[in-house]
Design a protein around this motif. Structure first.
Motif, PDB file in Angstrom:
ATOM      1  N   GLY A  65      -2.734  -5.668   3.863  1.00 50.85           N
ATOM      2  CA  GLY A  65      -2.172  -4.435   3.323  1.00 50.85           C
ATOM      3  C   GLY A  65      -0.909  -4.109   4.093  1.00 50.85           C
ATOM      4  O   GLY A  65      -0.929  -4.034   5.323  1.00 50.85           O
ATOM      5  N   PHE A 113      -8.438  -3.361   3.317  1.00 47.89           N
ATOM      6  CA  PHE A 113      -7.738  -4.575   3.763  1.00 47.89           C
ATOM      7  C   PHE A 113      -8.417  -5.266   4.940  1.00 47.89           C
ATOM      8  O   PHE A 113      -9.094  -4.644   5.750  1.00 47.89           O
ATOM      9  N   VAL A 161      -6.910 -10.566   2.585  1.00 40.65           N
ATOM     10  CA  VAL A 161      -5.982  -9.570   2.023  1.00 40.65           C
ATOM     11  C   VAL A 161      -5.253  -8.799   3.128  1.00 40.65           C
ATOM     12  O   VAL A 161      -5.872  -8.173   3.992  1.00 40.65           O
ATOM     13  N   TYR A 194       0.825  -1.212   0.000  1.00 41.04           N
ATOM     14  CA  TYR A 194       0.000   0.000   0.000  1.00 41.04           C
ATOM     15  C   TYR A 194       0.857   1.258   0.000  1.00 41.04           C
ATOM     16  O   TYR A 194       1.886   1.333   0.682  1.00 41.04           O
TER      17      TYR A 194
END
Ligand SMILES: [Zn+2]
Ligand SMILES: [Zn+2]
Length: 310
Positions: free
Chosen positions: A137, A181, A135, A115
């Protein structure tokens, strides 16, 4: 292996043998843990481990669930930019999941997305187009960052600690608030980038530096990852360290998850028991993990809040 519990309150003593099991000095190999949610395979540019190697280790070590979280980068100068295709990564993980289910290990298809505010729109578009079970980040050492090895010395020169870490935590706060996220990966990995100019101990003496990031994570409801890979680097602390995990709890943080961030066979679940131990010490009794459409609550072994055991 078990050993005699040390002294202390009966509550603590009752849980000690389990701790010793998890964190045994013999190779620090995590085992009998419910989840390792951060693993890199040969679909990441910095790993050459075939997925089946991790799956076999998971069976051997009684870790029933793992998440494969290969890197996805969005800056063309970063190593995992278009390194693999989504379709190939997904097929590899789903096929392995099918092969290994009968051996008692569940493999989730995740991703670790790098990110930065400058490419947040690209991350958003990627996640709108592609589905993952889970997910992470993460803020890494982006190409123009002051933490790049050739720049970090000059960056530190004449600046206060607050100023030194600010660019890193600014991105972390934005990552948490982006809502993109499930988890913020390895929260304070900046301590690795600053080594050896600034030690982990110097950073630990300034817990206020992380406070705004912790508050942003609490407020946004994203999970905080406790990543055991930091134990393999100078400073030898999880990302973030135990005291930071405890502070997150004090601030009202409820969602946590763990991962070894292995890039090599020998790092699978490595010292992951110590990450779990930080959670128990901070009185977390469950992990918050996503399995596709389901937000899962996974019990932390021995995670009954300290002081409340019967
Ligand atoms: Zn990372
Ligand atoms: Zn990683």
């Amino acid at each position: 292996m078990t050993s005699e519990p040390e002294g202390g309150s009966p509550n603590r003593a009752a849980t000690r043998p389990e701790w010793d099991d998890w964190t045994s000095a013999a190779g620090h190999e995590g085992h009998d843990l419910p989840l390792d949610a951060h693993l890199h395979t040969d679909q990441s540019p910095d790993s050459s481990v075939p997925i089946d190697v991790y799956a076999a280790l998971a069976v051997e070590r009684h870790i029933p669930e793992i998440a494969i979280t290969d890197h996805v980068d969005f800056d063309p100068r970063d190593p995992a930019y278009r390194y693999t295709r989504y379709e190939d990564r997904e097929r590899t993980v789903r096929d392995a999941a099918e092969r290994w289910a009968k051996h008692g290990v569940t493999i989730r298809f995740g991703g670790e997305l790098t990110y930065n505010r400058r490419w947040e729109a690209d991350v958003r578009e990627h996640l709108a187009r592609y589905r993952y079970d889970y997910v992470i980040g993460s803020v890494h050492d982006w190409p123009e960052s002051p933490y790049w090895p050739s720049r970090v010395g000059a960056w530190i020169e004449g600046r206060s600690l607050d100023e030194i870490v600010a660019p890193y935590y600014t991105e972390i706060i934005a990552a948490a608030r982006s809502g993109l996220f499930d988890t913020i990966g390895h929260l304070d990995v900046v301590k690795r980038y600053l080594h050896p100019h600034i030690t982990a101990a110097e950073l630990a003496a300034r817990p206020d530096l992380q406070e705004p990031a912790l508050r942003a994570i609490v407020e946004s409801g994203v999970s905080l990852e406790v990543n055991s890979s930091g134990l393999r680097y100078p400073g030898a602390e999880t990302y973030p360290s135990g005291p930071v995990v405890a502070r997150f709890r004090e601030l009202g943080g409820e969602r946590v998850v763990v991962g070894s961030d292995a890039h090599a066979k020998g790092s699978f679940a490595h010292r992951l028991g110590e990450a779990y131990r930080h959670l128990v010490d901070a009185e977390f009794d469950h992990l918050t993990f996503r399995r596709g459409a389901e937000r899962a609550r996974i019990e932390v072994p021995g995670g009954t809040p300290i002081g409340t055991q019967g």
